[in-house]
Design a protein around this motif. Structure first.
Motif, PDB file in Angstrom:
ATOM      1  N   VAL A  57      21.827 -22.494  33.624  1.00 33.78           N
ATOM      2  CA  VAL A  57      22.817 -21.530  33.146  1.00 33.78           C
ATOM      3  C   VAL A  57      23.943 -22.282  32.450  1.00 33.78           C
ATOM      4  N   GLU A  58      24.557 -21.626  31.477  1.00 31.78           N
ATOM      5  CA  GLU A  58      25.760 -22.168  30.856  1.00 31.78           C
ATOM      6  C   GLU A  58      26.965 -21.393  31.359  1.00 31.78           C
ATOM      7  N   ALA A  59      27.970 -22.119  31.858  1.00 30.23           N
ATOM      8  CA  ALA A  59      29.205 -21.493  32.315  1.00 30.23           C
ATOM      9  C   ALA A  59      30.111 -21.240  31.113  1.00 30.23           C
ATOM     10  N   VAL A 116      28.321 -27.079  31.560  1.00 27.35           N
ATOM     11  CA  VAL A 116      29.713 -26.727  31.291  1.00 27.35           C
ATOM     12  C   VAL A 116      30.113 -27.255  29.913  1.00 27.35           C
ATOM     13  N   ASN A 117      31.068 -26.582  29.297  1.00 23.01           N
ATOM     14  CA  ASN A 117      31.591 -27.018  28.005  1.00 23.01           C
ATOM     15  C   ASN A 117      32.773 -27.932  28.245  1.00 23.01           C
ATOM     16  N   ALA A 118      32.806 -29.050  27.528  1.00 23.54           N
ATOM     17  CA  ALA A 118      33.943 -29.953  27.677  1.00 23.54           C
ATOM     18  C   ALA A 118      34.626 -30.090  26.333  1.00 23.54           C
ATOM     19  N   ILE A 148      26.692 -31.513  30.454  1.00 24.72           N
ATOM     20  CA  ILE A 148      27.997 -31.360  29.817  1.00 24.72           C
ATOM     21  C   ILE A 148      27.770 -31.166  28.323  1.00 24.72           C
ATOM     22  N   GLU A 149      28.313 -30.070  27.796  1.00 25.94           N
ATOM     23  CA  GLU A 149      28.131 -29.753  26.379  1.00 25.94           C
ATOM     24  C   GLU A 149      29.346 -30.223  25.591  1.00 25.94           C
ATOM     25  N   VAL A 150      29.099 -31.071  24.598  1.00 20.86           N
ATOM     26  CA  VAL A 150      30.190 -31.542  23.742  1.00 20.86           C
ATOM     27  C   VAL A 150      29.871 -31.173  22.297  1.00 20.86           C
ATOM     28  N   LEU A 179      24.523 -31.931  22.918  1.00 21.48           N
ATOM     29  CA  LEU A 179      25.323 -31.793  21.700  1.00 21.48           C
ATOM     30  C   LEU A 179      25.269 -30.332  21.271  1.00 21.48           C
ATOM     31  N   ASP A 180      26.426 -29.674  21.407  1.00 21.18           N
ATOM     32  CA  ASP A 180      26.531 -28.228  21.181  1.00 21.18           C
ATOM     33  C   ASP A 180      26.701 -27.937  19.694  1.00 21.18           C
ATOM     34  N   ASP A 181      26.359 -26.729  19.294  1.00 24.63           N
ATOM     35  CA  ASP A 181      26.556 -26.274  17.906  1.00 24.63           C
ATOM     36  C   ASP A 181      25.936 -27.257  16.926  1.00 24.63           C
ATOM     37  N   ILE A 200      19.938 -31.260  22.392  1.00 20.74           N
ATOM     38  CA  ILE A 200      20.689 -30.623  21.309  1.00 20.74           C
ATOM     39  C   ILE A 200      20.618 -29.111  21.457  1.00 20.74           C
ATOM     40  N   LYS A 201      21.719 -28.464  21.121  1.00 19.12           N
ATOM     41  CA  LYS A 201      21.752 -27.002  21.129  1.00 19.12           C
ATOM     42  C   LYS A 201      21.899 -26.527  19.687  1.00 19.12           C
ATOM     43  N   ILE A 202      20.885 -25.845  19.225  1.00 18.80           N
ATOM     44  CA  ILE A 202      20.892 -25.393  17.831  1.00 18.80           C
ATOM     45  C   ILE A 202      21.775 -24.159  17.707  1.00 18.80           C
TER      46      ILE A 202
HETATM   47 CA    CA Z   1      28.283 -24.365  24.747  1.00 19.14          CA
END
Ligand code: CA
Ligand code: C2E
Ligand code: CA
Ligand code: CA
Length: 280
Positions: A57-59, A116-118, A148-150, A179-181, A200-202
Motif C-alpha cells: 500500500v502507498e500511504a 511512504v512519500n519522502a 520510500i518514494e522519492v 523513484l516516483d513520477d 520505478i513508478k510510472i
Molecule cells: Ca508517491
C-alpha cells in the motif's frame, strides 16, 4: 506597507500578500492538524498484476478538518511551500504508516510492504536514515517492508552527495527505494544507474493518455521496458480503465495502482479490503 527587520519599508503587491496569507494559513492548518493528531494516512492498494493480489500500500496524507471533512495534498501542499513543514508531515506519516502496518502484520493480513512519500527536504537531512531505521526497529519491522518514494528532483543541486549517502545507508539496511513520477523529471537514466533505486513508478500523466495518444503509448512502453531490462520493479500508477490495465499488464509492469483497482482508503477500510481479498 510593512517594516522589515532592518527598518526599511517594504511594499507588498496584493498578489504577494495573498500568496503569503495563503501560505501562513496552510502552515498553521498543518501545524494544528499535527499537534491535534488530525493527520490521517489513507492507503492505496498496490496490486500484483500477475496474480491480481494485494501486495503493498502507498500511504497518502489527508487532514481531518475540525468540521469532520477531509483535505488532501492538493488543498494545502501548493500553498505550503515550506520545507520544514513538509518534513514534519513526512515524519508523522512515517510513524503512522509503520504503526498501521505493524498492526496489519499482527492481524496476518499478508500485506508485504508499505510505501511512504519522502519530500526532498527529508531525504536531504543527514539524520533521516537513522530516524527511519530506528522507527522500523521500534515497530519490530523488517527494513524490506518499507518502501520510500522519492522524486527525481532530490538528485539535483549541491546536496546530491548527502542524498546519495542517505539512500545508500537505507538501501544497505534493506529499505526499498522507489523513484516516483518516473519520466516526468530530468536526466533520469543516470539516476537509475548512480543511486540505489529498486523500483520505478510510472507517472499517471503518461497512463491517462494511453490509447488516445501515440506518444504516451510509446513512452509507457519504453519506460516499462527500461525498468524490466534494468531488473527494477515497475509500478504503473493512475490506472483508471480496463484498457490501460490490460496494456500495462501485457508489457510486464509488475504492479499496478489506480482508481480502477482501488482508491485510497483509511486504515480500517484498508484492513477490511485486505481481509476480503484472499491471500496469495
Ligand atoms: Ca508517491
Ligand atoms: P503521488 O505520490 O504521485 O501519489 C499518487 C496520487 O495519485 C495520489 O493523490 C492518489 O490519490 C492519486 N491517484 C491514485 N490513483 C489514481 C487514478 O487512478 N487516477 C487519478 N487521477 N489519480 C490517482 P493524492 O493523495 O492527492 O496525493 C497527491 C500527491 O501529494 C502525491 O502524488 C505526492 O506527491 C504528494 N503526497 C501525498 N502524501 C504525501 C506525503 O505523506 N508526503 C509527501 N512528501 N508527499 C505526499
Ligand atoms: Ca506518483
Ligand atoms: Ca505525482
Amino acid at each position: 506597507v510593512k517594516q522589515n527587520g532592518r527598518g526599511a519599508a517594504v511594499t507588498y503587491t496584493p498578489d504577494i500578500t495573498v500568496a503569503f496569507e495563503a501560505k501562513k494559513r496552510a502552515v498553521l492548518m498543518i501545524k494544528s492538524a499535527i499537534s491535534d493528531g488530525r493527520l490521517e494516512p489513507h492507503y492505496q492498494p498496490i496490486i500484483d498484476l500477475k496474480s491480481q493480489k494485494l501486495r503493498g500500500v502507498e500511504a497518502l496524507v489527508r487532514v481531518r478538518n475540525t468540521d469532520g471533512t477531509l483535505s488532501g495534498p492538493a488543498d494545502f501542499w501548493p500553498a505550503l511551500g515550506e520545507p520544514q513543514c513538509s518534513r514534519e508531515i513526512d515524519e508523522v506519516m512515517l510513524e503512522l504508516a509503520l504503526r498501521d502496518f505493524s498492526l496489519w502484520k499482527l492481524c496476518g493480513l499478508g500485506i508485504e510492504f508499505v510505501s511512504v512519500n519522502a519530500s526532498t527536504s527529508c531525504i536531504r537531512s543527514s539524520s533521516y536514515a537513522d530516524r527511519v531505521l530506528s522507527k522500523l526497529d521500534e515497530y519490530g519491522l523488517d527494513p524490506s517492508e518499507l518502501k520510500i518514494e522519492v522524486v527525481e528532483s532530490v538528485f539535483l543541486g549541491s546536496e546530491s552527495n548527502d542524498v546519495r549517502a542517505v539512500l545508500e545507508r537505507l538501501s544497505a539496511e534493506g529499505v526499498r527505494i522507489a523513484l516516483d513520477d518516473f519520466g516526468t523529471g530530468y536526466a533520469s537514466l543516470s539516476h537509475l544507474r548512480d543511486y540505489p533505486i529498486n523500483c520505478i513508478k510510472i507517472d499517471k500523466s503518461f497512463v491517462s493518455g494511453l490509447g488516445q495518444n501515440g506518444s504516451n503509448t510509446a513512452i509507457v512502453q519504453a519506460l516499462i521496458g527500461l525498468g524490466r531490462s534494468m531488473k527494477l520493479e515497475v509500478i504503473t500508477e493512475g490506472i483508471e480503465t480496463q484498457g490501460q490495465l490490460d496494456f500495462v499488464s501485457a508489457l510486464g509492469s509488475d504492479f499496478g495502482q489506480g482508481y480502477l483497482l482501488a482508491r485510497p482508503m483509511d486504515a480500517q477500510a484498508l484492513a477490511q479490503y485486505a481481509t476480503a481479498s484472499p491471500l496469495p
